[in-house]
Design a protein around this motif. Structure first.
Motif, PDB file in Angstrom:
ATOM      1  N   ALA A 285      35.299  56.617  50.654  1.00 30.76           N
ATOM      2  CA  ALA A 285      34.799  55.840  49.519  1.00 30.76           C
ATOM      3  C   ALA A 285      35.902  54.902  49.039  1.00 30.76           C
ATOM      4  O   ALA A 285      36.861  55.333  48.392  1.00 30.76           O
ATOM      5  CB  ALA A 285      34.343  56.755  48.393  1.00 30.76           C
ATOM      6  N   TYR A 286      35.766  53.632  49.381  1.00 33.55           N
ATOM      7  CA  TYR A 286      36.737  52.612  48.982  1.00 33.55           C
ATOM      8  C   TYR A 286      36.292  52.018  47.650  1.00 33.55           C
ATOM      9  O   TYR A 286      35.196  51.480  47.524  1.00 33.55           O
ATOM     10  CB  TYR A 286      36.829  51.543  50.070  1.00 33.55           C
ATOM     11  CG  TYR A 286      37.536  50.275  49.665  1.00 33.55           C
ATOM     12  CD1 TYR A 286      38.793  50.299  49.073  1.00 33.55           C
ATOM     13  CD2 TYR A 286      36.946  49.032  49.899  1.00 33.55           C
ATOM     14  CE1 TYR A 286      39.439  49.133  48.708  1.00 33.55           C
ATOM     15  CE2 TYR A 286      37.581  47.855  49.548  1.00 33.55           C
ATOM     16  CZ  TYR A 286      38.832  47.913  48.947  1.00 33.55           C
ATOM     17  OH  TYR A 286      39.466  46.753  48.587  1.00 33.55           O
ATOM     18  N   VAL A 287      37.141  52.131  46.640  1.00 29.57           N
ATOM     19  CA  VAL A 287      36.816  51.673  45.292  1.00 29.57           C
ATOM     20  C   VAL A 287      37.516  50.341  45.029  1.00 29.57           C
ATOM     21  O   VAL A 287      38.711  50.185  45.294  1.00 29.57           O
ATOM     22  CB  VAL A 287      37.256  52.708  44.236  1.00 29.57           C
ATOM     23  CG1 VAL A 287      36.886  52.226  42.833  1.00 29.57           C
ATOM     24  CG2 VAL A 287      36.620  54.061  44.524  1.00 29.57           C
ATOM     25  N   SER A 288      36.763  49.376  44.501  1.00 30.43           N
ATOM     26  CA  SER A 288      37.335  48.067  44.182  1.00 30.43           C
ATOM     27  C   SER A 288      36.616  47.482  42.977  1.00 30.43           C
ATOM     28  O   SER A 288      35.591  48.003  42.533  1.00 30.43           O
ATOM     29  CB  SER A 288      37.217  47.120  45.385  1.00 30.43           C
ATOM     30  OG  SER A 288      35.857  46.953  45.747  1.00 30.43           O
ATOM     31  N   ARG A 289      37.166  46.383  42.463  1.00 33.77           N
ATOM     32  CA  ARG A 289      36.545  45.700  41.328  1.00 33.77           C
ATOM     33  C   ARG A 289      35.731  44.515  41.821  1.00 33.77           C
ATOM     34  O   ARG A 289      36.122  43.823  42.757  1.00 33.77           O
ATOM     35  CB  ARG A 289      37.605  45.193  40.350  1.00 33.77           C
ATOM     36  CG  ARG A 289      38.187  46.257  39.450  1.00 33.77           C
ATOM     37  CD  ARG A 289      38.914  45.624  38.277  1.00 33.77           C
ATOM     38  NE  ARG A 289      39.936  44.680  38.698  1.00 33.77           N
ATOM     39  CZ  ARG A 289      40.232  43.552  38.058  1.00 33.77           C
ATOM     40  NH1 ARG A 289      39.550  43.205  36.989  1.00 33.77           N
ATOM     41  NH2 ARG A 289      41.195  42.763  38.485  1.00 33.77           N
ATOM     42  N   GLY A 290      34.605  44.270  41.164  1.00 31.19           N
ATOM     43  CA  GLY A 290      33.805  43.101  41.484  1.00 31.19           C
ATOM     44  C   GLY A 290      34.326  41.884  40.743  1.00 31.19           C
ATOM     45  O   GLY A 290      34.808  41.985  39.614  1.00 31.19           O
ATOM     46  N   PHE A 291      34.219  40.708  41.393  1.00 30.19           N
ATOM     47  CA  PHE A 291      34.728  39.484  40.778  1.00 30.19           C
ATOM     48  C   PHE A 291      33.674  38.388  40.680  1.00 30.19           C
ATOM     49  O   PHE A 291      33.982  37.272  40.285  1.00 30.19           O
ATOM     50  CB  PHE A 291      35.930  38.957  41.571  1.00 30.19           C
ATOM     51  CG  PHE A 291      37.124  39.866  41.509  1.00 30.19           C
ATOM     52  CD1 PHE A 291      37.732  40.153  40.304  1.00 30.19           C
ATOM     53  CD2 PHE A 291      37.628  40.451  42.655  1.00 30.19           C
ATOM     54  CE1 PHE A 291      38.833  40.992  40.237  1.00 30.19           C
ATOM     55  CE2 PHE A 291      38.725  41.291  42.605  1.00 30.19           C
ATOM     56  CZ  PHE A 291      39.331  41.564  41.392  1.00 30.19           C
ATOM     57  N   SER A 292      32.441  38.692  41.045  1.00 29.37           N
ATOM     58  CA  SER A 292      31.383  37.695  40.904  1.00 29.37           C
ATOM     59  C   SER A 292      30.940  37.637  39.449  1.00 29.37           C
ATOM     60  O   SER A 292      31.313  38.474  38.623  1.00 29.37           O
ATOM     61  CB  SER A 292      30.193  38.052  41.792  1.00 29.37           C
ATOM     62  OG  SER A 292      29.601  39.266  41.347  1.00 29.37           O
ATOM     63  N   GLU A 293      30.115  36.632  39.121  1.00 25.94           N
ATOM     64  CA  GLU A 293      29.618  36.520  37.749  1.00 25.94           C
ATOM     65  C   GLU A 293      28.805  37.751  37.364  1.00 25.94           C
ATOM     66  O   GLU A 293      28.829  38.200  36.221  1.00 25.94           O
ATOM     67  CB  GLU A 293      28.757  35.258  37.612  1.00 25.94           C
ATOM     68  CG  GLU A 293      29.550  33.964  37.706  1.00 25.94           C
ATOM     69  CD  GLU A 293      28.682  32.750  37.490  1.00 25.94           C
ATOM     70  OE1 GLU A 293      27.488  32.932  37.171  1.00 25.94           O
ATOM     71  OE2 GLU A 293      29.182  31.625  37.646  1.00 25.94           O
TER      72      GLU A 293
END
Length: 424
Positions: free
Chosen positions: A7-15
């Motif tokens: 499970a790779y966790v990341s932040r979203g950067f789209s609107e």
């Protein structure tokens, strides 16, 4: 029976997902099924890859490839505008709203321009570009990544690479002699305010000559017709002239005939060779009109052309455009105009009719094309790096549609990723 997932966790950067959590889950179908309720509760967006337990790591590598290339390209672009004498904050404002934009450019370049030395250390970026080592093991070429990596290695040869706290701004200062932060601190002006001033005092234009009725030119010329200008059009492709007549325009049989008795002549041909031909070739434009050159050409060509036209008593405005065919026909282009105040005043009403965003760039003819060149540089890199990233994803066995969905919501996204690569 135990189940394993990655499970790779990341932040979203789209609107849509700005700052929210994304999780990429990979593993066998039964493992993903059991983990899905828990993972879904932990994030805003869940990407599920069935099969091998390492899709998350692979996606991370692909995204870091894009981020690294975009970062190096963004710094190169800002260094280039600094060397060209164009204020970097003005380039940032224009490009971040145009086809050369990326998440990296929009969000990281301000940090560089403000002199934030706590971000983007040389060593950190080099480590993030380590995906190249993995590609070598696959015998898979990544030419853009290799160039970006070589730029950073070259920086180390200038005495910055051994310092883990050395910022990329320092590296580029050594490489190109561009003091980005000094340029960013220079007195700033507002190109859109200058444009409003030009429009307010612009002279009346009744008759316009328009040379180059291709995809962009036809839309621009027909929009001028809708804006109640009388427009005389010319193109070497005869069926286009018929279409233009049907749209309400007049036609000339040559550049010379098209430019006769017009107040403003717009040249929207493909390249420098064609621009040279319509202005100086057989039956070239001869009238004493103010000329708007909207073709994508080099700044040096425009500067030289202005001097030649001035010797004939003609005024030139360097006015490359951005926005595409649809916006051309709607009169909502972005235009980067430069030239003398007199030339801009004579053409202001035409530039205003064609644009939603009109920027007047100081520096004389060539400055507008300089900004367009920087925008094109970034757009080209983003197209090529997007293709490189998707090819790597396919080589790694990833579902490229899901990979695309991840990238467009991540730090590796760009204007072209969002709008062009949906065809994958």
């Amino acid at each position: 029976m135990a189940h394993l997932i990655e499970a790779y966790v990341s932040r979203g950067f789209s609107e849509v997902l700005e700052g929210r959590t994304m999780i990429t889950s990979s593993g066998r179908s039964e493992a993903n099924a059991k983990a899905q309720p828990i993972l879904s509760a932990m994030c805003e967006k869940l990407f599920t890859f069935e099969g091998e337990v390492c899709a998350g790591s692979k996606i991370k590598m692909v995204n870091e490839l894009l981020e690294g290339i975009h970062l190096v390209a963004a710094l190169e672009a800002i260094s280039l505008c600094t060397q060209a004498g164009i204020h970097p904050w003005i380039v940032y404002d224009i490009v971040s709203n145009a086809a050369g934009n990326s998440w990296i450019f929009k969000n990281h370049i301000p940090q560089f321009l403000r002199g934030d030395t706590k971000v983007h250390s040389y060593r950190t970026v080099v480590q993030n570009l380590g995906v190249g080592d993995m590609a070598k093991s696959l015998i898979f070429p990544l030419p853009l990544l290799a160039v970006a990596h070589q730029q950073l290695i070259l920086g180390s040869s200038h005495g910055q690479g051994d310092d883990s706290d050395a910022t990329l701004v320092n590296v580029w200062g050594k490489l190109l002699g561009a003091n980005i932060q000094d340029a960013a601190s220079a007195e700033l002006y507002e190109p859109e305010q200058l444009a409003r001033q030009i429009i307010a005092k612009s002279t009346v234009v009744k008759r316009i000559g328009f040379i180059g009725l291709g995809a962009m030119g036809f839309g621009m010329a027909t929009h001028l017709l809708k804006s109640n200008f009388c427009v005389v059009g010319y193109d070497v492709y005869k069926p286009t002239l018929t279409r233009f007549v049907n749209a309400g325009g007049l036609i000339g049989n040559s550049p010379a005939e098209t430019s006769k008795d017009v107040d403003v002549l717009v040249v929207m041909v493909t390249n420098e060779t064609q621009a040279e031909s319509v202005l100086y070739g057989d039956l070239g434009a001869i009238a004493g009109a103010s000329i708007i050159l909207s073709s994508t050409v080099s700044p040096a060509f425009v500067s030289q052309l202005e001097r030649r036209l001035q010797s004939r008593g003609l005024k030139l405005v360097d006015a490359p455009v951005s926005g595409g065919v649809k916006r051309a026909s709607e009169g909502t282009l972005t235009i980067m105009a430069s030239g003398t105040d007199e030339a801009l005043t004579c053409t202001g009403s035409v530039l205003s009719a064609l644009s939603e965003k009109l920027y007047v760039i100081r520096g004389g003819c060539g400055a507008g094309s300089g900004v367009k060149m920087i925008n094109q540089l970034l757009a080209g890199v983003h197209i090529a790096s997007g293709a490189e990233a998707m090819a790597l994803g396919a080589r790694l066995g990833l579902n490229t549609r899901m990979l695309f969905d991840f990238v467009k919501n991540s730090g590796g996204t760009s204007w072209f990723v969002s709008w062009e690569m949906h065809c994958l």
